[in-house]
Scaffold this motif. Structure first.
Motif, mmCIF file in Angstrom:
data_model
loop_
_atom_site.group_PDB
_atom_site.id
_atom_site.type_symbol
_atom_site.label_atom_id
_atom_site.label_comp_id
_atom_site.label_asym_id
_atom_site.label_seq_id
_atom_site.Cartn_x
_atom_site.Cartn_y
_atom_site.Cartn_z
ATOM 1 N N SER A 1 0.849 -1.188 0.000
ATOM 2 C CA SER A 1 0.000 0.000 0.000
ATOM 3 C C SER A 1 0.882 1.235 0.000
ATOM 4 N N GLU A 2 0.252 2.388 -0.132
ATOM 5 C CA GLU A 2 1.004 3.638 -0.155
ATOM 6 C C GLU A 2 1.678 3.943 1.180
ATOM 7 N N LEU A 3 1.283 3.230 2.219
ATOM 8 C CA LEU A 3 1.913 3.425 3.526
ATOM 9 C C LEU A 3 3.255 2.712 3.635
ATOM 10 N N ASP A 4 3.550 1.824 2.720
ATOM 11 C CA ASP A 4 4.797 1.058 2.774
ATOM 12 C C ASP A 4 5.947 1.860 2.174
ATOM 13 N N LEU A 5 7.116 1.667 2.754
ATOM 14 C CA LEU A 5 8.351 2.257 2.229
ATOM 15 C C LEU A 5 9.424 1.172 2.270
ATOM 16 N N PRO A 6 9.575 0.424 1.186
ATOM 17 C CA PRO A 6 10.581 -0.643 1.161
ATOM 18 C C PRO A 6 11.987 -0.085 1.365
ATOM 19 N N ILE A 7 12.847 -0.900 1.947
ATOM 20 C CA ILE A 7 14.221 -0.463 2.202
ATOM 21 C C ILE A 7 14.936 -0.138 0.893
ATOM 22 N N LEU B 1 8.512 8.559 9.742
ATOM 23 C CA LEU B 1 7.362 8.237 10.585
ATOM 24 C C LEU B 1 6.610 7.103 9.903
ATOM 25 N N ASP B 2 6.695 5.925 10.491
ATOM 26 C CA ASP B 2 6.137 4.723 9.870
ATOM 27 C C ASP B 2 4.786 4.395 10.494
ATOM 28 N N ARG B 3 3.727 4.728 9.773
ATOM 29 C CA ARG B 3 2.351 4.451 10.197
ATOM 30 C C ARG B 3 2.006 5.137 11.524
ATOM 31 N N PHE B 4 2.193 6.454 11.527
ATOM 32 C CA PHE B 4 1.775 7.254 12.670
ATOM 33 C C PHE B 4 0.251 7.258 12.726
ATOM 34 N N PHE B 5 -0.309 6.921 13.889
ATOM 35 C CA PHE B 5 -1.747 6.713 14.041
ATOM 36 C C PHE B 5 -2.384 7.880 14.785
ATOM 37 N N SER B 6 -3.460 8.452 14.212
ATOM 38 C CA SER B 6 -4.189 9.530 14.877
ATOM 39 C C SER B 6 -5.537 9.709 14.188
ATOM 40 N N LYS B 7 -6.348 10.582 14.745
ATOM 41 C CA LYS B 7 -7.572 10.967 14.064
ATOM 42 C C LYS B 7 -7.222 11.931 12.930
ATOM 43 N N LYS B 8 -8.022 11.898 11.878
ATOM 44 C CA LYS B 8 -7.753 12.748 10.720
ATOM 45 C C LYS B 8 -7.772 14.231 11.106
ATOM 46 N N VAL B 9 -8.721 14.613 11.935
ATOM 47 C CA VAL B 9 -8.828 16.015 12.320
ATOM 48 C C VAL B 9 -7.622 16.435 13.153
ATOM 49 N N ASP B 10 -7.118 15.530 13.998
ATOM 50 C CA ASP B 10 -5.933 15.851 14.800
ATOM 51 C C ASP B 10 -4.675 15.925 13.927
ATOM 52 N N LEU B 11 -4.604 15.063 12.919
ATOM 53 C CA LEU B 11 -3.466 15.108 12.014
ATOM 54 C C LEU B 11 -3.415 16.440 11.274
ATOM 55 N N ALA C 1 2.142 10.135 2.926
ATOM 56 C CA ALA C 1 1.009 9.298 2.524
ATOM 57 C C ALA C 1 0.073 9.096 3.711
ATOM 58 N N VAL C 2 -1.206 9.359 3.496
ATOM 59 C CA VAL C 2 -2.231 9.203 4.534
ATOM 60 C C VAL C 2 -3.277 8.221 4.031
ATOM 61 N N ALA C 3 -3.632 7.266 4.879
ATOM 62 C CA ALA C 3 -4.639 6.269 4.503
ATOM 63 C C ALA C 3 -5.563 6.031 5.685
ATOM 64 N N ASN C 4 -6.831 5.779 5.382
ATOM 65 C CA ASN C 4 -7.807 5.518 6.434
ATOM 66 C C ASN C 4 -7.561 4.180 7.106
ATOM 67 N N LYS D 1 -14.070 3.892 13.129
ATOM 68 C CA LYS D 1 -15.342 4.418 13.607
ATOM 69 C C LYS D 1 -15.249 5.881 14.025
ATOM 70 N N HIS D 2 -14.032 6.390 14.195
ATOM 71 C CA HIS D 2 -13.860 7.756 14.680
ATOM 72 C C HIS D 2 -12.920 8.567 13.782
ATOM 73 N N GLY D 3 -12.814 8.177 12.530
ATOM 74 C CA GLY D 3 -12.010 8.937 11.594
ATOM 75 C C GLY D 3 -10.521 8.782 11.795
ATOM 76 N N GLU D 4 -10.058 7.611 12.242
ATOM 77 C CA GLU D 4 -8.622 7.396 12.442
ATOM 78 C C GLU D 4 -7.927 7.145 11.109
ATOM 79 N N VAL D 5 -6.694 7.610 11.019
ATOM 80 C CA VAL D 5 -5.894 7.429 9.812
ATOM 81 C C VAL D 5 -4.473 7.042 10.196
ATOM 82 N N PHE D 6 -3.731 6.553 9.207
ATOM 83 C CA PHE D 6 -2.303 6.279 9.352
ATOM 84 C C PHE D 6 -1.528 7.241 8.459
ATOM 85 N N LEU D 7 -0.387 7.675 8.971
ATOM 86 C CA LEU D 7 0.498 8.538 8.194
ATOM 87 C C LEU D 7 1.864 7.885 8.067
#
Length: 369
Positions: free
Chosen positions: A197-203, A316-326, A345-348, A353-359
């Motif tokens: 996925s777009e969240l991946d960053l291969p070495i 920052l590998d898959r930083f987790f937060s709510k979209k509004v907080d990001l 890259a940001v993905a849902n 259930k509360h708009g969380e995303v990964f960065l």
């Protein structure tokens, strides 16, 4: 004659009172003059006074442990006096100021017999103190328990399993398949070589980015690196990575060491024990997320900037937060660093259930400030 004497005494009394009043006025005006003089000694800033008060409070709590009201009188008397080695260490070396908030845990940790085996830490006492900010822990004059008959052919023999539910790495791999307790090198390589996925960053892509920018990757830090899977994969490419980890109900530090890597037993709120500007890469795993208080996060990011060299990379590998907080908190906070966005890259989150995303973000520090 008597009237004249009385009048003279009254005149002398009035003169004495007037002289005292003039003297007091003169002294008060002189004092105010010296206080307002620009050449007087400058006052101590309030923040330094507060820090001094915190240090004094720490020493007071370390040396005067309050009695436990829930215990009997006889046990209270014996527990009220602090351990001798705690007092000795406080005179020889500094103790973290946060330790004074948890005197019971600190006294329990330092309650041991010198020059003998250290008590078994089956309640994770050291972890509890470190996570509460009592770090570095005080030194102790006792012998740490070590595994009996460790052999290279059996990795489990290098771990003391008495206070863990699992007793083998196979058990941990089955119970927690995503935590990296499969210590094989091929498993570590495959974990950071695929692009799903777009969240991946291969070495391989990371090295291509560094090469195109004429940047060299030699030394790095993996924050919250768990069992050291990323450090192991980078070691195969001749890059040395330090891994910060904690033993949360599993032998993470031992797993890192069994890979031939260095585990740093430090919490996220601790200043990274590395000199300024010497690291080429800092990776933050999933331990770095929105559960960290905002102010602590800001200090944390600037500490990462401190250890990174000019031109180095922050991942920052898959930083987790709510979209509004990001959008409103973390993105502006990261922007304060002034880094170049190489990847953002940001993905849902699945089933959010509360708009969380990964960065996933790869940021490059400016070469010069």
């Amino acid at each position: 004659m008597a009237g004249f004497t009385m009048s003279l005494n009254l005149l002398l009394l009035v003169a004495m009172v007037a002289t005292n009043i003039l003297s007091l006025y003169h002294l008060s005006s002189t004092t105010s003059f010296f206080q307002s003089s620009p050449s007087s000694v400058p006052t101590v800033p309030d923040h330094l006074l507060r820090q001094l008060h915190t240090i004094r409070s720490a020493i007071n709590h370390l040396t005067t442990h309050p009695p436990d009201k829930s215990t009997s009188v006889s046990s209270t008397v014996s527990s009220s006096s602090p351990p001798k080695d705690l007092l000795l260490h406080s005179k020889l070396s500094p103790i973290a100021s946060a330790c004074h908030n948890y005197p019971d845990l600190l006294h329990e940790y330092m309650n041991y017999t010198p020059f003998s085996l250290c008590p078994s830490d089956e309640t994770n006492l050291a972890e509890k103190l470190i996570l509460r900010g009592c770090h570095p822990l005080p030194r102790r004059r006792c012998f740490t328990l070590t595994p009996r008959n460790p052999t290279d052919s059996k990795p489990e023999s290098h771990v003391i399993w008495s206070h863990y539910s699992c007793k083998t790495f196979d058990c941990l791999t089955t119970k927690f398949p995503g935590l990296g307790f499969d210590l094989s090198l091929e498993k570590s390589k495959s974990q950071f070589s695929s692009y799903k996925s777009e969240l991946d960053l291969p070495i391989s892509q990371l090295f291509q980015i560094a090469k195109s920018a004429s940047s060299v990757l030699r030394l790095g830090i993996d924050i919250g690196g768990g069992t050291g899977s990323f450090a192991a994969a980078m070691k195969a490419r001749n890059v040395t990575l330090l891994t910060t980890t904690m033993n949360f109900n599993a032998p993470y530090s031992e797993a890192v060491a069994l890979r031939g890597l260095v585990p740093l037993h430090v919490p996220l709120q601790q200043r990274i024990p590395v000199f300024d500007g010497v690291v080429d890469l800092v990776r933050c795993g999933r331990a770095v997320n929105r559960w960290i208080p905002v102010t602590v996060m800001e200090f944390f990011l600037f500490d990462l900037d401190r250890v990174l060299r000019g031109g180095g990379y922050l991942w920052l590998d898959r930083f987790f937060s709510k979209k509004v907080d990001l959008d409103n908190v973390y993105a502006p906070m990261i922007g304060k660093l002034g880094y170049k966005k190489v990847k953002w890259a940001v993905a849902n989150k699945v089933d959010s259930k509360h708009g969380e995303v990964f960065l996933t973000a790869l940021l490059q520090k400016p070469v010069a400030r």
